[in-house]
Design a protein around this motif. Structure first.
Motif, short mmCIF file in Angstrom:
data_model
loop_
_atom_site.label_atom_id
_atom_site.label_comp_id
_atom_site.label_asym_id
_atom_site.label_seq_id
_atom_site.Cartn_x
_atom_site.Cartn_y
_atom_site.Cartn_z
N ASP A 126 5.16 -8.60 -3.86
CA ASP A 126 4.91 -10.00 -3.52
C ASP A 126 5.62 -10.44 -2.25
OD1 ASP A 126 7.24 -9.77 -4.99
OD2 ASP A 126 7.02 -11.65 -6.05
N SER A 127 6.67 -9.75 -1.84
CA SER A 127 7.35 -10.06 -0.58
C SER A 127 6.74 -9.28 0.59
CB SER A 127 8.84 -9.74 -0.69
OG SER A 127 9.02 -8.35 -0.83
N LEU A 128 5.77 -8.43 0.29
CA LEU A 128 5.06 -7.59 1.27
C LEU A 128 5.94 -6.53 1.91
CD1 LEU A 128 2.78 -10.27 2.97
CD2 LEU A 128 2.22 -8.73 1.08
N VAL A 129 7.06 -6.20 1.31
CA VAL A 129 7.94 -5.15 1.86
C VAL A 129 7.22 -3.80 1.87
CG1 VAL A 129 10.05 -3.82 1.45
CG2 VAL A 129 10.09 -6.31 1.31
N LEU A 130 6.62 -3.42 0.76
CA LEU A 130 5.95 -2.11 0.69
C LEU A 130 4.83 -2.00 1.72
CD1 LEU A 130 5.64 0.68 -0.56
CD2 LEU A 130 4.23 -0.36 -2.34
N PRO A 131 3.90 -2.96 1.81
CA PRO A 131 2.86 -2.84 2.84
C PRO A 131 3.41 -2.80 4.27
CG PRO A 131 2.27 -4.55 1.26
CD PRO A 131 3.67 -4.10 0.93
N LYS A 132 4.46 -3.55 4.53
CA LYS A 132 5.05 -3.55 5.87
C LYS A 132 5.67 -2.19 6.19
CE LYS A 132 5.95 -8.50 6.03
NZ LYS A 132 6.98 -9.56 5.96
N VAL A 133 6.35 -1.60 5.22
CA VAL A 133 6.95 -0.28 5.42
C VAL A 133 5.86 0.76 5.69
CG1 VAL A 133 8.15 1.61 4.22
CG2 VAL A 133 9.09 -0.71 4.16
N LEU A 134 4.80 0.75 4.89
CA LEU A 134 3.71 1.71 5.08
C LEU A 134 3.01 1.51 6.42
CD1 LEU A 134 2.16 1.79 1.49
CD2 LEU A 134 3.95 3.25 2.47
N ASP A 135 2.81 0.26 6.85
CA ASP A 135 2.23 -0.02 8.16
C ASP A 135 3.11 0.53 9.28
OD1 ASP A 135 0.01 -1.29 7.12
OD2 ASP A 135 0.75 -3.32 7.51
#
Length: 68
Positions: free
Chosen positions: A14-23
């Motif tokens: 929900d904080s978008l940490v995982l998608p940001k890391v993968l990007d």
């Protein structure tokens, strides 16, 4: 090829940490493999991910890990 395993814990979805890391990994021409992903069942529950990052060189890996 050099690799390292990252551990992400907390509200990584929900904080978008995982998608940001993968990007960030993809933008640096690296590869990743999600080794483990456990999502919290309730809004207050933390999530957990283990992600293996692989790059072409040790220097690339060091720079990417430092950035992450």
């Amino acid at each position: 090829m050099p690799s390292e395993t990252l551990v992400l814990e907390g509200h990584i979805i929900d904080s978008l940490v995982l998608p940001k890391v993968l990007d960030e990994i993809v933008e640096h021409a690296a590869e990743y493999e999600v080794l483990d992903l456990r999502l919290g069942l309730r809004h207050d529950d933390a999530s957990f991910a283990r992600v293996r990052v692989t790059t072409a060189s040790d220097d690339d890996l060091g720079a990417l890990i430092e950035r992450l």
